[in-house]
Design an enzyme around this catalytic site. Structure first.
Site, short mmCIF file in Angstrom:
data_model
loop_
_atom_site.label_atom_id
_atom_site.label_comp_id
_atom_site.label_asym_id
_atom_site.label_seq_id
_atom_site.Cartn_x
_atom_site.Cartn_y
_atom_site.Cartn_z
N GLU A 195 -1.92 -8.87 4.52
CA GLU A 195 -1.87 -9.27 5.94
C GLU A 195 -3.25 -9.44 6.56
OE1 GLU A 195 -1.11 -6.42 4.60
OE2 GLU A 195 -1.33 -4.69 5.92
N HIS A 204 -3.78 -5.24 0.80
CA HIS A 204 -3.21 -5.67 2.09
C HIS A 204 -3.23 -7.19 2.22
CE1 HIS A 204 -2.73 -1.74 4.07
NE2 HIS A 204 -3.69 -1.38 3.24
N CYS A 225 0.84 -1.20 0.00
CA CYS A 225 0.00 0.00 0.00
C CYS A 225 0.88 1.26 0.00
CB CYS A 225 -0.96 -0.05 1.19
SG CYS A 225 -2.29 1.13 1.05
N THR A 272 4.11 -16.88 34.41
CA THR A 272 4.40 -18.30 34.64
C THR A 272 5.40 -18.81 33.61
OG1 THR A 272 2.19 -18.65 35.50
CG2 THR A 272 3.38 -20.61 34.79
N ASP A 287 -40.67 -16.83 52.66
CA ASP A 287 -41.76 -15.87 52.88
C ASP A 287 -41.24 -14.48 53.21
OD1 ASP A 287 -43.67 -17.74 52.43
OD2 ASP A 287 -43.64 -18.48 54.50
N ARG A 303 -6.36 1.52 41.90
CA ARG A 303 -5.23 1.03 41.09
C ARG A 303 -3.90 1.53 41.64
NH1 ARG A 303 -8.82 1.14 36.71
NH2 ARG A 303 -8.67 -0.77 35.46
P1 XMP Z 1 -10.50 -2.73 29.77
O1 XMP Z 1 -11.29 -2.73 31.05
O2 XMP Z 1 -9.59 -1.54 29.65
O3 XMP Z 1 -9.54 -4.00 29.87
O4 XMP Z 1 -11.34 -2.93 28.56
C1 XMP Z 1 -8.73 -4.49 28.84
C2 XMP Z 1 -7.86 -5.59 29.42
O5 XMP Z 1 -6.95 -5.03 30.38
C3 XMP Z 1 -7.16 -5.61 31.66
N1 XMP Z 1 -7.00 -4.53 32.64
C4 XMP Z 1 -5.94 -4.38 33.44
N2 XMP Z 1 -4.84 -5.14 33.57
N3 XMP Z 1 -4.07 -3.67 35.25
C5 XMP Z 1 -3.92 -4.79 34.50
O6 XMP Z 1 -2.95 -5.50 34.66
C6 XMP Z 1 -5.14 -2.86 35.18
O7 XMP Z 1 -5.24 -1.87 35.88
C7 XMP Z 1 -6.12 -3.25 34.22
N4 XMP Z 1 -7.31 -2.71 33.84
C8 XMP Z 1 -7.83 -3.52 32.87
C9 XMP Z 1 -8.55 -6.20 31.62
O8 XMP Z 1 -8.72 -7.25 32.55
C10 XMP Z 1 -8.65 -6.65 30.17
O9 XMP Z 1 -8.01 -7.90 29.99
#
Ligand code: XMP
Length: 548
Positions: free
Chosen positions: A197, A195, A102, A256, A485, A323
């Site tokens: 891909e 494309h 492209c 893991t 109930d 968070r």
């Molecule tokens: P959302 O809610 O943004 O999630 O659509 C997209 C993907 O990201 C994960 N997610 C997080 N993962 N820390 C993480 O490690 C976070 O604060 C966090 N917030 C969302 C979510 O589970 C999904 O897989």
């Protein structure tokens, strides 16, 4: 300061890598910003050839490997834009085949003398029939070898060329595009307007395979089997005979697989730490201990910090604050443990910790090197900021060249149990962002129990692998119900299940009604404090996968 820290971290990280691209035949893909660029990388790796995506601004003289071929991607730019990105012309002096897709075709045309006037702006989007045109030059026919004379392709472009560059000839056309595919008469330089891909181009993968195998003569030796041995050797070289590594594990597939690789490479000199933050899934901590510690033999220690996390979360309702608290507390706990391990190692004469393992994947790398600049969307969870800065640890990232499906394949080869390899992603802040509103021990217990039943039933119904991510959220509302109930006034569980390939967009998953009935019945009967279950039928966008 933070930028400096990041730059230093990146530098350390680069220094600690022995490049995979020096171990495999490698195709270089130069990214001009197309939304499909990473798909080119996927398709080529699928045919067993290693490739790397670098920004289109990459100077050839600065490359630290010699590619066997170069692909120029598409772009959202018009080649006539004043700020349009351009390829380093040295690409054409590398002496290796070049394929322009492209915008890449237009770049080839521009460099090869079909000036800007040779391009006309006429957008085309959707399916087209490509008519393959046979050439008298054998090399020119190799791109479409084994492909029917008429094949469906996917077009998505604003500009197209309407003059042939000097010494090029047409090897394919469509009804609207006379120059849908071109090749140089003597050199292995090709351009295609469509494309290959995207899967809508029926023979797209064959075309890319022809380019990398027939034209660039790459060995198809990029398999996870071959990666294991090379990577283990690479880790041993990087870490050295006396070095030790510390890394956090969560029970997710990335950490893991990274941990198992480290164990294979350096045995007990890899120290894994699992921080129990009190908001993991039901029984998860015990399961991780059993599978990583007992089954996979990883040198693992579990830090029980549940009370610390839950106490800090008391009275906090805002998702982003949750968070931040979890991220910062994690750093605090992990750092403390890493220091203890370091001291123990030094006291026992087994050396010093000098590396920090991270499970970074290739999509994160691609995102951070984009020529449009690093994306602001990297989650704070992944961005561990000043983690262990005072220990001056270097990063080691054994998965940084891999896509998620490659990590899964690698996990299977390394003997990681299927339930870990195929585990749905789980966010760092865990159940804290699935208990909407305030996170109390009681609320976590309810959400965990409902989630456990939900996942158990999905597995019984054989749906777990078809669903990309599923979980139960506890809503911060009460509703009226009736039990026996008596009137009840209790909480609501929302069930979420999505299908997605990239987690950037997602569709809600259509769980069969009888399965939903079973799940709802069990939750209502078995989970105290819940009298209503609802099913979330929102796609992303506009909703997100997590509720917070
Ligand atoms: P959302 O809610 O943004 O999630 O659509 C997209 C993907 O990201 C994960 N997610 C997080 N993962 N820390 C993480 O490690 C976070 O604060 C966090 N917030 C969302 C979510 O589970 C999904 O897989």
């Amino acid at each position: 300061m933070e930028d400096q820290g990041q730059a230093k971290k990146q530098k350390l990280s680069d220094e600690s890598q022995v490049k995979i691209s020096t171990l495999y035949d490698t195709i270089l893909i130069l990214d001009f910003g197309s939304q499909y660029s990473h798909l080119i990388t996927r398709r080529i790796r699928e045919v067993g050839v290693y490739c790397e995506l670098l920004p289109c601004t990459q100077k050839i003289k600065d490359l630290d490997f010699k590619p066997k071929g170069v692909i120029l991607s598409g772009s959202p730019y018009s080649i006539t834009d004043a700020d349009a990105p351009h390829v380093d012309p040295e690409v054409f002096n590398l002496g290796v085949p070049v394929l322009g897709i492209c915008y890449g075709l237009q770049e080839i045309s521009r460099v090869k003398g079909c000036g800007v006037t040779g391009l006309s702006r006429k957008s085309e989007y959707g399916f087209a029939q490509l008519k393959v045109v046979q050439s008298n030059f054998p090399h020119a026919n190799e791109l479409f070898a084994g492909i029917q004379d008429l094949t469906q392709v996917w077009m998505s472009h604003g500009d197209h060329i309407d003059n042939l560059p000097k010494d090029f000839e047409i090897i394919g056309s469509t009804e609207t595009s006379g120059f849908a595919a071109i090749a140089h008469c003597t050199d292995p330089v090709y351009g295609i307007q469509f494309h290959p891909e995207v899967t809508h181009s029926v023979e797209g993968k064959t075309i890319l395979q022809n380019f990398v195998k027939l034209i660039c003569h790459c060995d198809s030796n990029w398999t996870m089997d071959s990666f294991v041995d090379k990577e283990i050797e690479r880790i041993r070289k990087v870490v050295g005979e006396n070095g030790s590594v510390v890394g956090a594990v969560s029970g997710g597939v990335d950490s893991t697989v990274a941990a198992v690789l480290m164990k294979r490479a350096i045995g007990d000199r890899f120290h894994a730490v699992l921080v129990d933050n009190g908001v993991m899934r039901m029984n998860e901590c015990e399961q991780v201990k059993e599978s990583l510690g007992s089954q996979l033999g990883i040198n693992l220690r579990v830090v029980d910090a549940a009370d610390l996390f839950l106490d800090k979360l008391a009275n906090v309702k805002d998702p982003e604050t949750k968070r931040k608290i979890i991220g910062n507390t994690f750093i605090e706990v992990f750092e403390k443990e890493a220091h203890i391990i370091d001291e123990e190692c030094q006291n026992s004469g087994t050396g010093k910790i000098n590396f920090l393992l991270q499970g970074t994947l290739y999509p994160d790398v691609i995102e951070s090197i984009s020529f449009k600049g690093p994306s602001a969307t990297i989650k704070s969870h992944h961005n561990v900021g000043g983690l262990l800065a005072d220990m001056r640890l270097e990063l080691i990232e054994p998965l940084r060249e891999l896509f998620k499906d490659e990590v899964r394949a690698l996990g299977s080869i390394l003997g990681v149990p299927d339930d870990l390899v195929w585990r749905h992603p789980f966010p760092g802040p865990g159940i804290a962002i699935r208990v909407l509103g305030e996170v109390t021990r009681e609320q976590v217990k309810i959400a965990r129990h409902a989630d456990y039943i939900y996942i158990e039933e999905i597995k019984k119904a054989n749906l777990y692998r078809s669903i990309s991510q599923a979980y139960a959220a506890l809503l911060p509302v009460r509703s009226v119900g009736v039990m026996g109930d008596c009137r009840t006034y209790e909480q609501v569980i929302a069930l979420r299940a999505v299908e997605t390939t990239d987690f950037m967009t997602a569709d809600w998953f259509d769980i069969p009604v009888p399965v939903l009935k079973r799940i709802s019945n069990r939750i209502l009967n078995e989970v105290d404090g819940v009298n209503r279950v609802v099913y979330d039928i929102s796609s992303k966008p506009p909703a997100t996968i997590e509720w917070e």
